[in-house]
Each structure stands twice: as structure tokens, then as C-alpha cells.
Write a protein that holds these residues in place. Sequence first.
Motif, short mmCIF file in Angstrom:
data_model
loop_
_atom_site.label_atom_id
_atom_site.label_comp_id
_atom_site.label_asym_id
_atom_site.label_seq_id
_atom_site.Cartn_x
_atom_site.Cartn_y
_atom_site.Cartn_z
N ALA A 8 0.85 -1.19 0.00
CA ALA A 8 0.00 0.00 0.00
C ALA A 8 0.89 1.24 0.00
O ALA A 8 1.70 1.41 0.91
CB ALA A 8 -0.92 0.00 1.22
N SER A 31 -1.56 -1.02 -4.03
CA SER A 31 -2.77 -0.26 -3.76
C SER A 31 -2.36 1.19 -3.59
O SER A 31 -1.56 1.51 -2.70
CB SER A 31 -3.46 -0.77 -2.48
N ILE A 33 -3.29 4.81 -2.52
CA ILE A 33 -4.26 5.52 -1.68
C ILE A 33 -3.89 7.00 -1.69
O ILE A 33 -2.78 7.38 -1.34
CB ILE A 33 -4.23 4.97 -0.25
N GLU A 36 -6.17 9.55 -6.62
CA GLU A 36 -7.25 9.49 -7.61
C GLU A 36 -7.13 10.56 -8.68
O GLU A 36 -7.69 10.43 -9.77
CB GLU A 36 -8.62 9.55 -6.93
N VAL A 46 -3.51 -0.24 -8.41
CA VAL A 46 -4.93 0.08 -8.40
C VAL A 46 -5.17 1.25 -7.45
O VAL A 46 -4.71 1.24 -6.30
CB VAL A 46 -5.77 -1.13 -7.94
N LYS A 47 -5.90 2.27 -7.94
CA LYS A 47 -6.25 3.41 -7.09
C LYS A 47 -7.43 3.02 -6.20
O LYS A 47 -8.46 2.55 -6.68
CB LYS A 47 -6.62 4.62 -7.95
N GLU A 48 -7.28 3.22 -4.90
CA GLU A 48 -8.33 2.88 -3.95
C GLU A 48 -8.41 3.94 -2.86
O GLU A 48 -7.44 4.65 -2.59
CB GLU A 48 -8.04 1.52 -3.29
N LYS A 49 -9.57 4.01 -2.21
CA LYS A 49 -9.69 4.83 -1.01
C LYS A 49 -9.26 3.98 0.18
O LYS A 49 -9.32 2.76 0.13
CB LYS A 49 -11.12 5.33 -0.85
N ASP A 51 -10.50 3.27 2.96
CA ASP A 51 -11.48 2.35 3.57
C ASP A 51 -11.89 1.22 2.63
O ASP A 51 -12.69 0.36 2.99
CB ASP A 51 -12.72 3.12 4.06
N GLU A 52 -11.35 1.21 1.41
CA GLU A 52 -11.64 0.14 0.45
C GLU A 52 -10.55 -0.92 0.43
O GLU A 52 -10.74 -2.00 -0.15
CB GLU A 52 -11.77 0.73 -0.96
N VAL A 53 -9.43 -0.65 1.06
CA VAL A 53 -8.28 -1.56 1.01
C VAL A 53 -8.43 -2.67 2.05
O VAL A 53 -8.79 -2.41 3.20
CB VAL A 53 -6.97 -0.79 1.25
N ASP A 54 -8.16 -3.89 1.65
CA ASP A 54 -8.14 -5.02 2.59
C ASP A 54 -6.73 -5.09 3.18
O ASP A 54 -5.83 -5.72 2.61
CB ASP A 54 -8.49 -6.32 1.87
#
Length: 300
Positions: A8, A31, A33, A36, A46-49, A51-54
Motif C-alpha cells: 500500500a 494499492s 491511496i 485518484e 490500483v487506485k483505492e480509497k 477504507d476500500e483496502v483489505d
Amino acid sequence: MLTGMQIAVIGGDARQLEIIRKLTELDARISLIGFEQLDHAFTGAVKEKIDEVDFSLIDAVILPVAGTNLKGQVETIFSNEKVVLTKEILAKTPEHCMIYSGISNPYLDGIIDQSGRKLVQLFSRDDVAIYNSIPTVEGTIMMAIQHTDFTIHGSNVTILGLGRCGMSIARAFHALGAKVKVGARKSEHLARITEMGLSPFHLNDIEKEVVTTDILINTVPQLIVSASVIAKLPPHTLIIDIASKPGGTDFRYAEKRGIKALLAPSLPGIVAPKTAGRILADVLTQLLQETLKKGKGNAS
């Protein structure tokens, strides 16, 4: 290669792009973060927020050079979203997950301890700091030229601190023909300043040593250029403070006296983000590859 690693990357400036590029070239899964608004796309990222990341799948977390602020917020120049790193997020990561940052602060230290994870401060490494001093020197010279109406050659330059950046800056300004004096506390540093052909002084004597200064460069991350020191400076003096925020200068009093004082704690990221990013990327990939060789479950 970093095949199989899930990383991340949280926030940061243009330096992070070089890190992302290097990690994806080595086949890591990323990931992103706080990115965006970044137009560029990286294969395998991959662009993620946040709270979307595992985070239970994350093997490493890479923070910007500054880490977080004292409230846990991470700087994100490629996003308008507020990104906050918490102990709850870190606690979701596997036990072997390592956190990488340039520097730390009490907040970041606290959530690292509370989550039981380990933090690697890249700027505490000699190799990173020495490589990073190169763009720092160039940026300091650039600022000195831009903000004065006299040449560096023949000017009186006072440098506070003989750390890894201080030594490189002192050497460069001396090579440009400045009359350089350097303040330090350790006896071995004072000896080294003499050996370099420069004028040493103990920082206890700073007030009497700065009275003829044209350019004052501070590298000490504590309030050392105080109001009483600024009161002794000639009105035309330029102060360049490259210490980490909030710097080591009383900027309020400098402004009151009409002395130009510039805080520039992230010069490498400003003047040479590609080079500065590659420095961090090379060290990070080396550390990550060592961790991968040991095995995720045995990372230390």
C-alpha cells in the motif's frame, strides 16, 4: 523481483511516482491511496480509497517522506481526500507487515507501538541521507541565488550543523568561493570543519559569530536561530532553513525585523523529485527484496 508482495502506497508527492514505477516493474501488486487525481496509470497498481483496502493482505505500507502529521493525516498532493492513518488500520495488517516512512513523529511512533508493527525510517539511514544531500545542496544554492542580489562568491556564509547535509552544503558553498563558517557542538565536528579548511565555531557562541553573515543556512531541527540570534544579523541576511518542519528559526521575529527567512524542508522533492524518488525507490526495493527472501512470516 517482488512477485507476490501486496504493498500500500499512501499519499506523497512526485517522489512517490518513482517508487511506484520501480515497484510495479518488479511485479509487486500496489494499492494506491490518495492518488485518484493522478493521470498516469501503472500496470499492477490500483487506485483505492483507504477504507476500500483489505489491509489484512498488505505486506508493506509506504508513507511519504514526512510520514503523517501530528493528527495522523497523510499529505496527498494527488488527491483532495483527507487520508488519515490510524492504529486500527495498522492493526488489520499481518504481523509481518512493515511500515516505511522518511521520518517519524510522536503520533506515528505511537500508532506503530500500539499496533505492534515495525517502522523503518529511511532518512535515518546514512546511504539515503548522503544521496539525498546532493539535490538538497543544489536546491540550497538555487534559493541563495534567487533570493539575494549579491554573488555567493566572496559572501559570508554561516552554516549551522555538520550533519550529512550540512557537510555537503559547506563543501559546495566553499567551492563556489564563499567564506564559510560552520557551527557545531561535537568536538569531532569542529575538528572536521577545520580539516575541511573552513572556520569552525561552537554553537554556544552563535550570537557573536553571525554578526557579519550574508547567508545563514540552518540544518538543525530545533529552535536555534532564535530572536536573540536574528537580532544580531545584518538586515540584508538571507536565512535558509532546511531542517524538518517547523524548522529551527523564529520566523515570526525574522519577519518583524524585515529579514527574509525561508523554510525549505523538502528541497529534494521540490528541485529534483525524479532523482530523489529514485534514491528512495532503490533503497526501498532492496529492503523489500530482503524481506521477501526471509519469508513473510519471518520478516524482522
